[in-house]
Design an enzyme around this catalytic site. Structure first.
Site, PDB file in Angstrom:
ATOM      1  N   SER A   3       0.831  -1.212   0.000  1.00 61.42           N
ATOM      2  CA  SER A   3       0.000   0.000   0.000  1.00 61.42           C
ATOM      3  C   SER A   3       0.864   1.260   0.000  1.00 61.42           C
ATOM      4  O   SER A   3       0.427   2.321  -0.444  1.00 61.42           O
ATOM      5  CB  SER A   3      -0.943   0.011   1.217  1.00 61.42           C
ATOM      6  OG  SER A   3      -0.215  -0.063   2.422  1.00 61.42           O
ATOM      7  N   SER A   7       5.913   1.686   3.997  1.00 58.67           N
ATOM      8  CA  SER A   7       7.352   1.945   4.129  1.00 58.67           C
ATOM      9  C   SER A   7       7.752   3.185   3.345  1.00 58.67           C
ATOM     10  O   SER A   7       8.532   4.017   3.831  1.00 58.67           O
ATOM     11  CB  SER A   7       8.179   0.770   3.594  1.00 58.67           C
ATOM     12  OG  SER A   7       8.001  -0.339   4.403  1.00 58.67           O
ATOM     13  N   SER A  34      -0.248  -4.648  10.310  1.00 56.95           N
ATOM     14  CA  SER A  34      -1.097  -4.604  11.519  1.00 56.95           C
ATOM     15  C   SER A  34      -2.578  -4.687  11.154  1.00 56.95           C
ATOM     16  O   SER A  34      -3.316  -3.715  11.342  1.00 56.95           O
ATOM     17  CB  SER A  34      -0.783  -3.376  12.380  1.00 56.95           C
ATOM     18  OG  SER A  34      -0.659  -2.190  11.636  1.00 56.95           O
TER      19      SER A  34
HETATM   20  P1  ADP Z   1       4.309  -1.493   2.107  1.00 53.93           P
HETATM   21  O1  ADP Z   1       5.359  -0.996   3.050  1.00 53.93           O
HETATM   22  O2  ADP Z   1       2.944  -0.977   2.441  1.00 53.93           O
HETATM   23  O3  ADP Z   1       4.321  -2.981   1.916  1.00 53.93           O
HETATM   24  P2  ADP Z   1       5.971  -0.330   0.068  1.00 53.93           P
HETATM   25  O4  ADP Z   1       6.164   1.080   0.544  1.00 53.93           O
HETATM   26  O5  ADP Z   1       7.064  -1.326   0.313  1.00 53.93           O
HETATM   27  O6  ADP Z   1       4.584  -0.859   0.675  1.00 53.93           O
HETATM   28  O7  ADP Z   1       5.657  -0.343  -1.484  1.00 53.93           O
HETATM   29  C1  ADP Z   1       4.752   0.554  -2.080  1.00 53.93           C
HETATM   30  C2  ADP Z   1       5.054   0.672  -3.561  1.00 53.93           C
HETATM   31  O8  ADP Z   1       4.098   1.565  -4.146  1.00 53.93           O
HETATM   32  C3  ADP Z   1       6.427   1.260  -3.823  1.00 53.93           C
HETATM   33  O9  ADP Z   1       6.990   0.590  -4.942  1.00 53.93           O
HETATM   34  C4  ADP Z   1       6.109   2.728  -4.151  1.00 53.93           C
HETATM   35  O10 ADP Z   1       7.077   3.298  -5.005  1.00 53.93           O
HETATM   36  C5  ADP Z   1       4.772   2.607  -4.867  1.00 53.93           C
HETATM   37  N1  ADP Z   1       3.934   3.823  -4.812  1.00 53.93           N
HETATM   38  C6  ADP Z   1       3.367   4.427  -5.869  1.00 53.93           C
HETATM   39  N2  ADP Z   1       2.674   5.522  -5.492  1.00 53.93           N
HETATM   40  C7  ADP Z   1       2.807   5.632  -4.163  1.00 53.93           C
HETATM   41  C8  ADP Z   1       2.338   6.578  -3.193  1.00 53.93           C
HETATM   42  N3  ADP Z   1       1.579   7.628  -3.514  1.00 53.93           N
HETATM   43  N4  ADP Z   1       2.651   6.360  -1.900  1.00 53.93           N
HETATM   44  C9  ADP Z   1       3.406   5.296  -1.541  1.00 53.93           C
HETATM   45  N5  ADP Z   1       3.897   4.370  -2.409  1.00 53.93           N
HETATM   46  C10 ADP Z   1       3.607   4.537  -3.727  1.00 53.93           C
END
Ligand code: ADP
Length: 211
Positions: free
Chosen positions: A47, A50, A117
Site C-alpha cells: 500500500s 514503508s 497490523s
Molecule cells: P508497504 O510498506 O505498504 O508494503 P511499500 O512502501 O514497500 O509498501 O511499497 C509501495 C510501492 O508503491 C512502492 O513501490 C512505491 O514506489 C509505490 N507507490 C506508488 N505511489 C505511491 C504513493 N503515492 N505512496 C506510496 N507508495 C507509492
C-alpha cells in the site's frame, strides 16, 4: 522448532520494578523541540507504508527532529525473527513493536512504524500503551487491485499461486481503521503529498513546531 525461549507466565518475576530515569521524558522533549509520538502506518502489503513512512522520516529529519523508522521486514529479521504469520504470532509481533515504540516515544522520538497490523484489536492494544496524542494511526489506504498491480516484492503473485498462506487481503482479513488520525490515499496522491499530509497533521496538533 523455535530456538528462542518463550517466557511462560510462571517464569515471570514479580520483583521487577520500573526504574525512574534521571533524565525525565519532559526534559527530553524540551531538548528535542518536539513531542514524542509513534506514527503507526497501517495498510495492505504494497500500500505504501514503508515508502510514505520513510518520506515522512526524511522530512522530519531535515527539520532537525529526532526520528526512527521501525520497518516490518527489518524487525522480522531480528527482534521478531522467531515469529511467523499465524494469528497468534501476528498479535505477538505487534505487541513487541508496540512496546519498543513506547520506549522510543519515552526517549522523545518521533518513531514511524510500517507494519500491516491488520487487526483493529491489536492497533487498539498499542494505542492503549501510549499516552494522549502519542499514537497517531496513519491509514495508508490503497485498493487491493492497486497493491496487487504494484506488487513490489512479488508477494501477491506468490499468494495467488498458493505459495504464501494467510496473506492479508487474499486469505487473511484486514480490519479497515474506523477513525485514523491521518488517512492517506496513495492511488490519488504522490508520495510527497501523502507525506506532507502527515507533517501537516503533526503541525496542527502541536506535535512538531509550526515552522
Ligand atoms: P508497504 O510498506 O505498504 O508494503 P511499500 O512502501 O514497500 O509498501 O511499497 C509501495 C510501492 O508503491 C512502492 O513501490 C512505491 O514506489 C509505490 N507507490 C506508488 N505511489 C505511491 C504513493 N503515492 N505512496 C506510496 N507508495 C507509492
Amino acid at each position: 522448532m523455535s530456538p528462542y525461549k518463550t517466557v511462560e507466565s510462571e517464569d515471570k518475576s514479580t520483583d521487577v520494578v520500573w526504574h525512574q530515569a534521571s533524565v525525565s521524558h519532559q526534559a527530553r522533549v524540551a531538548a528535542n523541540g518536539h513531542q514524542g509520538a509513534v506514527l503507526w502506518f497501517t495498510g495492505l502489503s504494497g500500500s505504501g507504508k514503508s515508502t510514505v513512512a520513510n518520506a515522512v522520516d526524511r522530512m522530519l529529519h531535515d527539520i532537525g527532529a529526532k526520528t526512527y523508522v521501525l520497518d516490518g521486514d527489518n524487525v522480522r529479521h531480528g527482534l521478531n525473527g522467531d515469529l511467523g504469520f499465524s494469528d497468534s504470532d501476528r498479535i505477538e509481533n505487534i505487541r513487541r513493536i508496540g512496546e519498543v515504540s513506547k520506549l522510543f516515544v519515552d526517549a522523545g522520538l518521533l518513531v514511524s512504524t510500517a507494519f500491516i497490523s491488520p487487526f483493529a484489536a491489536d492497533r487498539t492494544m498499542v494505542r492503549a500503551l501510549l499516552g494522549d496524542k502519542q499514537f497517531i494511526e496513519v491509514f495508508v489506504d490503497t485498493p487491493l487491485e492497486v497493491c496487487e498491480q504494484r506488487d513490489p516484492k512479488g508477494l501477491y503473485k506468490k499468494a495467488r499461486a498458493g505459495e504464501i498462506k494467510h496473506f492479508t487481503g487474499i486469505d487473511s482479513a484486514y480490519d479497515v481503521p474506523v477513525s485514523p488520525e491521518v488517512h492517506v490515499k496513495t492511488a490519488n496522491q504522490d508520495v510527497q503529498q501523502c507525506a506532507l499530509q502527515v507533517i501537516e497533521y503533526l503541525r496542527a496538533e502541536g506535535i512538531i513546531p509550526q515552522s
